[in-house]
Write an enzyme that holds these catalytic residues in place. Structure first.
Site, PDB file in Angstrom:
ATOM      1  N   GLY A 179       0.810  -1.216   0.000  1.00 55.42           N
ATOM      2  CA  GLY A 179       0.000   0.000   0.000  1.00 55.42           C
ATOM      3  C   GLY A 179       0.838   1.258   0.000  1.00 55.42           C
ATOM      4  O   GLY A 179       0.352   2.350  -0.314  1.00 55.42           O
ATOM      5  N   ARG A 180       2.090   1.111   0.376  1.00 52.28           N
ATOM      6  CA  ARG A 180       2.969   2.291   0.358  1.00 52.28           C
ATOM      7  C   ARG A 180       4.422   1.882   0.122  1.00 52.28           C
ATOM      8  O   ARG A 180       5.348   2.610   0.471  1.00 52.28           O
ATOM      9  CB  ARG A 180       2.850   3.053   1.668  1.00 52.28           C
ATOM     10  CG  ARG A 180       3.062   2.179   2.894  1.00 52.28           C
ATOM     11  CD  ARG A 180       3.084   2.998   4.116  1.00 52.28           C
ATOM     12  NE  ARG A 180       3.099   2.161   5.307  1.00 52.28           N
ATOM     13  CZ  ARG A 180       3.326   2.621   6.509  1.00 52.28           C
ATOM     14  NH1 ARG A 180       3.560   3.906   6.666  1.00 52.28           N
ATOM     15  NH2 ARG A 180       3.308   1.821   7.536  1.00 52.28           N
ATOM     16  N   ASP A 239      -2.714   6.813   2.624  1.00 50.95           N
ATOM     17  CA  ASP A 239      -2.151   7.899   1.810  1.00 50.95           C
ATOM     18  C   ASP A 239      -0.842   7.497   1.132  1.00 50.95           C
ATOM     19  O   ASP A 239      -0.229   8.299   0.436  1.00 50.95           O
ATOM     20  CB  ASP A 239      -1.941   9.154   2.676  1.00 50.95           C
ATOM     21  CG  ASP A 239      -1.032   8.891   3.863  1.00 50.95           C
ATOM     22  OD1 ASP A 239      -0.471   7.775   3.959  1.00 50.95           O
ATOM     23  OD2 ASP A 239      -0.875   9.806   4.701  1.00 50.95           O
ATOM     24  N   GLY A 240      -0.403   6.262   1.384  1.00 51.85           N
ATOM     25  CA  GLY A 240       0.821   5.794   0.736  1.00 51.85           C
ATOM     26  C   GLY A 240       2.095   6.379   1.335  1.00 51.85           C
ATOM     27  O   GLY A 240       3.190   6.161   0.828  1.00 51.85           O
ATOM     28  N   ARG A 245      14.296   0.242   1.718  1.00 49.83           N
ATOM     29  CA  ARG A 245      14.630  -1.065   2.278  1.00 49.83           C
ATOM     30  C   ARG A 245      15.307  -1.933   1.214  1.00 49.83           C
ATOM     31  O   ARG A 245      15.018  -1.803   0.025  1.00 49.83           O
ATOM     32  CB  ARG A 245      13.369  -1.770   2.758  1.00 49.83           C
ATOM     33  CG  ARG A 245      12.493  -0.924   3.650  1.00 49.83           C
ATOM     34  CD  ARG A 245      11.470  -1.752   4.389  1.00 49.83           C
ATOM     35  NE  ARG A 245      10.382  -2.239   3.566  1.00 49.83           N
ATOM     36  CZ  ARG A 245       9.279  -2.820   4.068  1.00 49.83           C
ATOM     37  NH1 ARG A 245       9.161  -2.987   5.373  1.00 49.83           N
ATOM     38  NH2 ARG A 245       8.323  -3.226   3.276  1.00 49.83           N
ATOM     39  N   ARG A 270       6.090 -12.492   1.174  1.00 45.65           N
ATOM     40  CA  ARG A 270       5.522 -12.813   2.489  1.00 45.65           C
ATOM     41  C   ARG A 270       4.595 -14.018   2.403  1.00 45.65           C
ATOM     42  O   ARG A 270       4.115 -14.356   1.308  1.00 45.65           O
ATOM     43  CB  ARG A 270       4.642 -11.643   2.954  1.00 45.65           C
ATOM     44  CG  ARG A 270       5.322 -10.331   2.981  1.00 45.65           C
ATOM     45  CD  ARG A 270       4.436  -9.229   2.385  1.00 45.65           C
ATOM     46  NE  ARG A 270       5.260  -8.059   2.122  1.00 45.65           N
ATOM     47  CZ  ARG A 270       5.519  -7.133   3.022  1.00 45.65           C
ATOM     48  NH1 ARG A 270       4.948  -7.181   4.191  1.00 45.65           N
ATOM     49  NH2 ARG A 270       6.325  -6.138   2.754  1.00 45.65           N
ATOM     50  N   ASP A 272       0.829 -11.253   6.758  1.00 45.19           N
ATOM     51  CA  ASP A 272       1.353 -10.377   5.698  1.00 45.19           C
ATOM     52  C   ASP A 272       2.647  -9.690   6.118  1.00 45.19           C
ATOM     53  O   ASP A 272       3.292  -9.040   5.301  1.00 45.19           O
ATOM     54  CB  ASP A 272       0.301  -9.330   5.282  1.00 45.19           C
ATOM     55  CG  ASP A 272      -0.192  -8.511   6.455  1.00 45.19           C
ATOM     56  OD1 ASP A 272      -0.804  -9.088   7.362  1.00 45.19           O
ATOM     57  OD2 ASP A 272       0.038  -7.286   6.465  1.00 45.19           O
ATOM     58  N   ASN A 273       3.028  -9.837   7.379  1.00 44.06           N
ATOM     59  CA  ASN A 273       4.305  -9.288   7.828  1.00 44.06           C
ATOM     60  C   ASN A 273       5.318 -10.403   8.091  1.00 44.06           C
ATOM     61  O   ASN A 273       6.340 -10.173   8.740  1.00 44.06           O
ATOM     62  CB  ASN A 273       4.117  -8.470   9.121  1.00 44.06           C
ATOM     63  CG  ASN A 273       3.316  -7.200   8.874  1.00 44.06           C
ATOM     64  OD1 ASN A 273       3.244  -6.720   7.750  1.00 44.06           O
ATOM     65  ND2 ASN A 273       2.718  -6.659   9.921  1.00 44.06           N
TER      66      ASN A 273
HETATM   67  P1  AMP Z   1       1.246  -2.790   8.234  1.00 40.33           P
HETATM   68  O1  AMP Z   1       0.407  -2.899   9.460  1.00 40.33           O
HETATM   69  O2  AMP Z   1       2.167  -1.599   8.211  1.00 40.33           O
HETATM   70  O3  AMP Z   1       1.928  -4.069   7.900  1.00 40.33           O
HETATM   71  O4  AMP Z   1       0.229  -2.487   7.047  1.00 40.33           O
HETATM   72  C1  AMP Z   1      -0.860  -3.303   6.718  1.00 40.33           C
HETATM   73  C2  AMP Z   1      -1.320  -2.964   5.341  1.00 40.33           C
HETATM   74  O5  AMP Z   1      -1.729  -1.601   5.270  1.00 40.33           O
HETATM   75  C3  AMP Z   1      -0.272  -3.136   4.261  1.00 40.33           C
HETATM   76  O6  AMP Z   1      -0.924  -3.599   3.115  1.00 40.33           O
HETATM   77  C4  AMP Z   1       0.248  -1.736   4.072  1.00 40.33           C
HETATM   78  O7  AMP Z   1       0.801  -1.544   2.794  1.00 40.33           O
HETATM   79  C5  AMP Z   1      -0.989  -0.909   4.280  1.00 40.33           C
HETATM   80  N1  AMP Z   1      -0.683   0.438   4.760  1.00 40.33           N
HETATM   81  C6  AMP Z   1      -0.217   0.802   5.976  1.00 40.33           C
HETATM   82  N2  AMP Z   1      -0.072   2.132   6.057  1.00 40.33           N
HETATM   83  C7  AMP Z   1      -0.457   2.643   4.860  1.00 40.33           C
HETATM   84  C8  AMP Z   1      -0.529   3.959   4.302  1.00 40.33           C
HETATM   85  N3  AMP Z   1      -0.196   5.035   5.020  1.00 40.33           N
HETATM   86  N4  AMP Z   1      -0.957   4.069   3.032  1.00 40.33           N
HETATM   87  C9  AMP Z   1      -1.307   2.997   2.305  1.00 40.33           C
HETATM   88  N5  AMP Z   1      -1.267   1.746   2.771  1.00 40.33           N
HETATM   89  C10 AMP Z   1      -0.835   1.557   4.023  1.00 40.33           C
HETATM   90 MG    MG Z   2       3.072  -4.881   6.693  1.00 41.07          MG
END
Ligand code: AMP
Ligand code: MG
Length: 500
Positions: free
Chosen positions: A89-90, A117-118, A168, A175, A244-245
């Site tokens: 997502g970002r 917001d990416g 990174r 994943r 997913d992590n």
């Molecule tokens: P995370 O908890 O950071 O692993 O994120 C979970 C999901 O939300 C993943 O698909 C990320 O890419 C997405 N995500 C987290 N923060 C954002 C953001 N600010 N904009 C777009 N996608 C996000």
């Molecule tokens: Mg993640």
């Protein structure tokens, strides 16, 4: 990029969204070596194009054009529940150099941004940068961080913050969620391409087996079990161990509300959104096992296919049962691999060379004492290296005074000494050995926080200093004694949120 597939359900070409007036916040010359950039310590790349590329503002540097930046789709289980499609997502993959994928995190929206917001904020980008590089220096498999680039562009979280892009590096960012994605959509051809790609690039010996996909599952699961043991041994809490992590290469990835233990609390929760403690310190090994069960389910079609090859025409039912049994048996190998690795790490932390039947009891008794007496995990093991196998308990006041239950500690120490004497442990050699596995410096939250607060005021010197100290976690670095200390009482429990 190693994972090449076409189709919108898999990955899409996406251009990073530029940020205004980017500036360097941090740059890891150690990580830079991985992509063949040799830069003197504490220096920045001479070519100004690097700043633009790592900000997401340009796609060309050092004669190299990143022609097809991409974001991939993945799905996953979040906090134990099926979350459906997620995706980068970002995070935008620029391409790869020398086998390292270069990914910009926070470089703007992608087709998978959903409501987001990416962007990433400066605070979380610095935390990811510091921890990736610190974990690597500790010898723990991890994605790496090449740089953090800042911008004054505003980003709204709980308060208004500013944007940053963290670059990174990893051989692959794949994943468990990638397998789950294809399995959930019944995209079996893609499942197979993904598995074949992993085998040929990262698990080549699995390819020699008569059942490569089963071997691949076992190999991923074994790496994950070893990773869990390494986290427990250093007191690292990931915070959001969703599928997913969870890396398919056994890497620590997606640093969010992570934390290292200060005081040893077996049930410590580092993520303040995790009210149920699903991802508490003590649950990490079993959660990763659970994540491996999700991987196993996603790989079922591949295992069925493998069974079909040796057993010409089984009924649908038999095939499904056989595949499930095969995977269940493979999954059942994890606890033992984990347990053996955990024991080996803790034996090493105690400086023990031999294996005795009561080692686990000795380790667990210590952890219980540490838990009940709220002992600082890192400094304890570091100080324990200095005890003599022979001297009397009361000479060890530095250690002993930390325990409210002194009798309990005395009794444990007596037991430990007896054990050391049994293996004729040499004090000086043991100390040296222990100091190579028990770090003196870890990324404590209060240290990260100080570096972040200075960086938010455009002073990046503390961040650079901290990163440098954490590159040598096992060295004495006497001039930095303050960085080895537990947090002052008032900073003991900095809460870390998911918002990043
Ligand atoms: P995370 O908890 O950071 O692993 O994120 C979970 C999901 O939300 C993943 O698909 C990320 O890419 C997405 N995500 C987290 N923060 C954002 C953001 N600010 N904009 C777009 N996608 C996000
Ligand atoms: Mg993640």
């Amino acid at each position: 990029m190693t994972f090449i597939l076409s189709g919108a359900a898999v990955c899409q070409i996406v251009t990073p969204t530029p940020v205004p007036d980017p500036y360097w916040v941090a740059f890891s010359t150690n990580a830079a070596k991985l992509i063949g950039l040799n830069i003197a310590p504490n220096q920045l790349p001479a070519d100004p194009a690097w700043l633009q590329v790592l900000a997401g503002n340009a796609l060309q540097v050092a004669g190299r054009q990143f022609i097809e930046p991409t974001a991939t789709a993945y799905s996953g289980h979040q906090f134990g529940m099926w979350a459906g499609q997620l995706g980068d997502g970002r995070a935008i993959l620029l391409g790869d150099i020398q086998g390292q994928e270069i990914q910009l995190k926070g470089a703007g929206k992608t087709p998978y941004s959903r409501m987001g917001d990416g962007r990433a904020v400066l605070r979380s980008s610095i935390r990811e940068y510091l921890c990736s590089e610190a974990m690597d220096a500790l010898g723990i498999p991890t994605t790496r961080a090449l740089a953090v680039v800042g911008s004054k562009q505003k980003v709204i979280r709980e308060t208004i913050e500013t944007a940053a892009v963290c670059t990174r590096l990893a051989p692959s960012f794949l994943r468990v969620g990638h397998f789950e994605h294809f399995a959930s959509l019944q995209m079996h051809a893609e499942l197979q391409i993904l598995a074949d790609d992993l085998i040929s690039n990262f698990y080549p010996t699995c390819g020699d087996s008569t059942a490569p996909y089963l071997e691949l599952f076992k190999a991923i699961s074994a790496r994950t079990a070893h990773l869990a043991a390494q986290w427990q041994a250093v007191g690292f809490c990931h915070g959001v161990l969703n599928t997913d992590n969870t890396s398919l290469l056994g890497l620590t990835m997606d640093y969010g509300p992570f934390g290292f233990l200060d005081q040893f609390q077996i049930n410590h929760i580092c993520n303040h959104s995790d009210s149920g403690g699903r991802y508490s310190y003590q649950r990490q090994p079993q959660i990763l096992h659970w994540n491996m069960a999700c991987l196993a389910s996603a790989m079922l079609p591949l295992i069925e296919q493998e069974i079909k090859q040796v057993n010409a025409s089984p009924s649908e039912n038999d095939l499904s049962n056989a595949a499930q049994t095969t995977l269940r048996n493979a999954l059942a190998l994890y606890p033992d691999i984990y347990q053996k690795a955990w024991e080996a790490h803790f034996r090493a932390k105690l400086g023990l060379l031999e294996t005795h039947s009561d080692d686990v009891a000795l380790i667990e008794a210590l952890l219980q004492l540490m838990h009940h007496n709220q002992i600082d995990f890192t400094t304890f093991f570091r100080h324990l290296a200095s005890i003599s196998a022979l001297a009397s308990t009361h000479q060890n006041t530095v250690l002993r005074d930390q325990f409210l239950n002194r009798d309990g500690f005395d009794a444990w120490l007596l037991r430990f000494r007896t054990r050391l004497q049994q293996e004729h442990s040499n004090d000086a050699e043991r100390k040296q050995r222990m100091n190579q596995v028990n770090p003196k410096f870890i990324l404590r939250n209060h240290l990260a926080q100080a570096a972040i607060e200075a960086a938010q005021l455009d002073d990046f010197s503390e961040l650079a200093r901290l990163a440098t100290i954490l590159r040598k976690p096992y060295d004495e670095q006497l001039e930095y004694e303050a960085y080895a200390q537990p947090p002052p009482a008032e900073l003991n429990s900095i809460a870390v949120s998911c918002s990043s």
